[in-house]
Design an enzyme around this catalytic site. Sequence first.
Site, PDB file in Angstrom:
ATOM      1  N   HIS A 109       0.798  -1.240   0.000  1.00 28.45           N
ATOM      2  CA  HIS A 109       0.000   0.000   0.000  1.00 28.45           C
ATOM      3  C   HIS A 109       0.828   1.286   0.000  1.00 28.45           C
ATOM      4  CE1 HIS A 109      -3.438  -2.474   0.251  1.00 28.45           C
ATOM      5  NE2 HIS A 109      -3.534  -2.589   1.560  1.00 28.45           N
ATOM      6  N   HIS A 183      -9.811   1.306   0.558  1.00 26.94           N
ATOM      7  CA  HIS A 183      -9.700   0.172   1.473  1.00 26.94           C
ATOM      8  C   HIS A 183     -10.862   0.164   2.470  1.00 26.94           C
ATOM      9  CE1 HIS A 183      -7.762  -2.972   3.781  1.00 26.94           C
ATOM     10  NE2 HIS A 183      -6.700  -2.950   2.986  1.00 26.94           N
ATOM     11  N   GLU A 315     -11.444  -4.479  -2.833  1.00 24.27           N
ATOM     12  CA  GLU A 315     -10.565  -3.412  -3.289  1.00 24.27           C
ATOM     13  C   GLU A 315     -10.291  -3.564  -4.789  1.00 24.27           C
ATOM     14  OE1 GLU A 315      -7.063  -3.572  -0.582  1.00 24.27           O
ATOM     15  OE2 GLU A 315      -8.365  -4.965   0.493  1.00 24.27           O
TER      16      GLU A 315
END
Length: 349
Positions: A109, A183, A315
């Site tokens: 991420h 998210h 996601e």
Amino acid sequence: MRISKLKKSRYGLLSDGTKIHLFTISNGKMSVSVTNYGAILTSILLPAKGGGDVDVLLGFSTLDGFIRDDCSFGATVGRFANRIGGASFTLDGVKYDLDKNDNGENMLHGGFDRWEKKVWKAKKVTTENGIGVKFTHISPDGEQKFPGTVKASVTYTLSEDNALTIEYEAETDKATPINLTNHAYFNLKGYAGGSIEDQELQMFCSKYVEPSDKLIPTGKLIDVEGTPYDFKKPHLIGRDIAKTGMGYDHCYCIDGFTPEKKLNLTAIVKDPASGRKMVVKTTEPGVQLYTANFLNNVHGKNGFVYQKHGALCLEAEAYPDSPNKSEFPSCIVRPGEKYRQVTQYAFEF
């Protein structure tokens, strides 16, 4: 007659005195709240039986919770959502070393310097998808150790027919990987609803990206048929979850994806008890199904404690480790090109 409205309110202050605001979009039936801190989606309120409403998004009651958050609740994730194996990639003959923030060897991420911890500029917008807020962020060359200055935007809109649309756009002055997502942790029973194993899931995905034991793609795409990962026909999330080990944390390959990035039906989630339903569509090749396997005594909204499998994430994104897998759909954006991603979560209640 359009009845949607947008309300801006003060959400808090950062330690340096920066003012943070909350933007609430409502259409008379449901509402969505987002903040310029991290372009985070903070709540989704749907009608409850017998009156009132229920918040189907896990997160926190205050800005301070999101500042301290390390689970990425409702976060806008970039420059590259999900994992890059070995925390490095080579582009146009140049190797780039990234943060090793996942298992001490991979990047997750975006690394340590998360976009969800940045203050984004915000303005009210009206699009074909409804009224909403557009957030913008300039990521300088070298941020998160990626090449190129990237100008990114995330637009949240809510339609009259209860569809939350998230539109992402980005441009760069150097070739760079870009893979943006949200998210959000959903629980259609409400954030305090407990396990999502008794909710029903259908995914319009015939294959998934095979992960290694460190959740880095092997490069193989596996047919879901006859495996615990098969959601082509709707069934309860808990039916086969024990067979997966910890739970689901897999990138599914969306049937119908093309490089033209049309909006494809991706998943349908239903809560049998309340009758609530969420229909997910996206332009992306993949969607990461994550059943909150690592939630453990996280104190969330109104003091409720979140536990393992207390939510699911869907996601929408490029496949993990795409910069290192030439056989995957490309995630590289070059000068003069525009990255665009659209994901929609439509609710029925």
